[in-house]
Design an enzyme around this catalytic site. Structure first.
Site, short mmCIF file in Angstrom:
data_model
loop_
_atom_site.label_atom_id
_atom_site.label_comp_id
_atom_site.label_asym_id
_atom_site.label_seq_id
_atom_site.Cartn_x
_atom_site.Cartn_y
_atom_site.Cartn_z
N ASN A 230 0.83 -1.22 0.00
CA ASN A 230 0.00 0.00 0.00
C ASN A 230 0.86 1.26 0.00
O ASN A 230 0.34 2.37 0.10
CB ASN A 230 -0.98 0.02 1.19
N SER B 51 2.62 2.58 2.15
CA SER B 51 2.47 3.44 3.32
C SER B 51 3.83 3.85 3.88
O SER B 51 3.96 4.86 4.55
CB SER B 51 1.65 2.74 4.41
N ASP C 281 -4.36 -2.55 0.60
CA ASP C 281 -4.13 -2.58 2.04
C ASP C 281 -4.60 -3.94 2.57
O ASP C 281 -5.76 -4.31 2.35
CB ASP C 281 -4.92 -1.43 2.68
N PHE D 227 5.00 -9.52 4.86
CA PHE D 227 5.84 -8.45 5.41
C PHE D 227 5.03 -7.23 5.81
O PHE D 227 5.53 -6.41 6.57
CB PHE D 227 6.86 -7.97 4.37
N SER E 164 10.91 -11.64 14.23
CA SER E 164 12.10 -10.87 14.58
C SER E 164 12.76 -11.42 15.84
O SER E 164 12.09 -11.96 16.73
CB SER E 164 11.66 -9.42 14.82
N TYR F 228 5.20 -2.86 19.06
CA TYR F 228 5.72 -3.45 17.82
C TYR F 228 6.19 -4.88 18.08
O TYR F 228 5.79 -5.83 17.40
CB TYR F 228 6.89 -2.61 17.25
N LYS G 92 4.78 -8.93 16.89
CA LYS G 92 5.55 -10.06 16.33
C LYS G 92 5.25 -11.33 17.13
O LYS G 92 4.97 -12.39 16.56
CB LYS G 92 7.05 -9.76 16.35
N ASN H 283 19.65 -8.63 12.48
CA ASN H 283 19.70 -7.23 11.99
C ASN H 283 20.02 -7.19 10.50
O ASN H 283 21.21 -7.21 10.12
CB ASN H 283 20.76 -6.45 12.77
N ASN I 244 16.08 5.21 12.14
CA ASN I 244 16.19 4.63 13.47
C ASN I 244 17.35 3.63 13.52
O ASN I 244 17.96 3.44 14.55
CB ASN I 244 14.91 3.85 13.83
N ASP J 96 17.18 -0.79 24.34
CA ASP J 96 18.19 -1.61 23.65
C ASP J 96 18.67 -2.75 24.54
O ASP J 96 18.92 -2.55 25.73
CB ASP J 96 19.41 -0.75 23.26
#
Ligand code: UDP
Length: 342
Positions: free
Chosen positions: A34, A36, A61, A83, A127, A152, A156, A183, A202, A302
């Site tokens: 989409n 975005s 979407d 994804f 992730s 977030y 996952k 990563n 980021n 972190d």
């Protein structure tokens, strides 16, 4: 007959690299996005790299159930790689509902339609964030997941569970693979596709390349007082093309009926811990550029150190990361220069 793979979020950083590798492995691909969080740059790049001017693109979407139904009715989809999701950790803390709504609804819709049409192979992009701050490194797939520290991360973990439960209830009709990325960095060696962060990046490597090209003044290294050899955090940086190839192995494993369980999980990493400072030094050395950087306070959320034990993916899927950090950082720099028209 050629098999068809639907790549939701196929115009993004990971999706575009996966699309290239799938096409090169002989799959037909339908890209759905989409836009975005990306523009058409990588989609156009994929067409150039593969010579597939006719690569199907559906601008849609995945939160729109009717649109997902129409998509599955239009193409003979043998597998979906999902994804399409929001991915900014900080933003998810500020706007949790936006994240839960988008990331969960889109995946639920994919699974609902997959179930309705009598089954499908589903690959979910998870992730290493699900491991949180691990007690022992490297982490294997059996390392316990930790409670997520951001909405977030929680999406996952939740999507992993949703896929596992759906597979279990599907009587073998839905098969699932969860790939846990470490990563992902770098870019395609053609420099025609790569990471395109919106606004201030980021992630570390886009921040490095943007600083080196002069778009940012100075890289802040978040924390040099961690209990690691040089005081900076340790991560498992995986080349984006290596990571993309893992998807081809996973999809083929599903298609060829080689799975040992209805829903399998694999770490997609190198098994090699690299510190932030080592990465910065390697970037400078391999590309012959000087990077303006300073040490800054730790960044909230972190973890100190995480890297993969990729043995399961190596032995079960036959996939292994092959690129060196230096090769990857060269590709990342070539992409940044391509963007700058240099
Ligand atoms: N990092 C940094 N400066 C930046 C961005 C990231 O020092 O501008 C560090 C970050 O603290 C972490 C590592 O680089 O130790 C990787 O961060 P990234 O956001 O790329 O990925 P994460 O591991 O958080 O998913």
């Amino acid at each position: 007959m050629k098999k068809t793979v639907l790549v939701s979020g196929g115009a993004g950083f990971i999706g575009s690299h996966v699309t290239v590798e799938l096409i090169e492995a002989g799959y037909d691909v339908v890209v759905a996005d989409n836009f975005s969080n990306c523009d058409r740059t990588c989609y156009e790049g994929v067409k150039k790299i593969t010579g597939r001017e006719d690569l199907p693109l559906e601008v849609m979407d995945f939160c729109d159930l009717a649109a997902v139904k129409a998509l599955f009715a239009k193409y003979p989809i043998d597998a979906v790689i999902h994804f399409a999701a929001y991915k900014a950790v900080g933003e998810s803390v500020a706007e949790p509902l936006k994240y839960y709504k988008n990331n969960l609804t889109s995946f639920l819709n994919v699974l609902e339609v997959a179930q309705e049409k009598g089954g499908c192979n589903v690959l979910f992009s998870s992730s290493a964030t699900v491991y949180g701050e691990p007690d022992v490194v490297p982490v294997t797939e059996n390392t316990p997941r930790k409670p997520a520290t951001s909405p977030y991360g929680n999406t996952k973990t939740m999507c992993e569970d949703i896929l596992r439960d759906t597979v279990k209830a599907s009587d073998g009709k839905i098969k699932g693979i969860l790939l846990r990325y470490f990563n992902p960095i770098g870019a395609h060696p053609s420099a025609l596709i790569g990471e395109l962060p919106r606004g201030v990046p980021n992630n570390l490597v886009p921040f490095i390349t943007q600083t080196a090209i002069g778009k940012r003044e100075c890289l802040s290294i978040f924390g040099n007082d961690y209990p690691t050899p040089d005081g900076t955090c340790l991560r498992d940086y995986i080349d984006i093309v290596d990571l993309a190839k893992a998807h081809v192995f996973a999809v083929t494993r599903m298609m060829e009926g080689k799975m040992k369980q209805g829903c399998e999980t694999f770490n997609v990493g190198t098994g090699r811990p690299v510190s932030v400072l080592e990465l910065v030094n390697a970037f400078e050395k391999v590309n012959g550029v000087k990077l303006n950087y300073k040490f800054a306070p730790r960044r909230a959320g972190d973890v100190t150190a995480i890297w993969a034990d990729p043995t399961l993916a190596n032995t079960e899927m036959g996939w292994k990361a092959t690129r060196t950090v230096e090769e990857t950082l060269k590709a990342a720099w070539a992409w940044e220069k391509h963007l700058a028209g240099k």
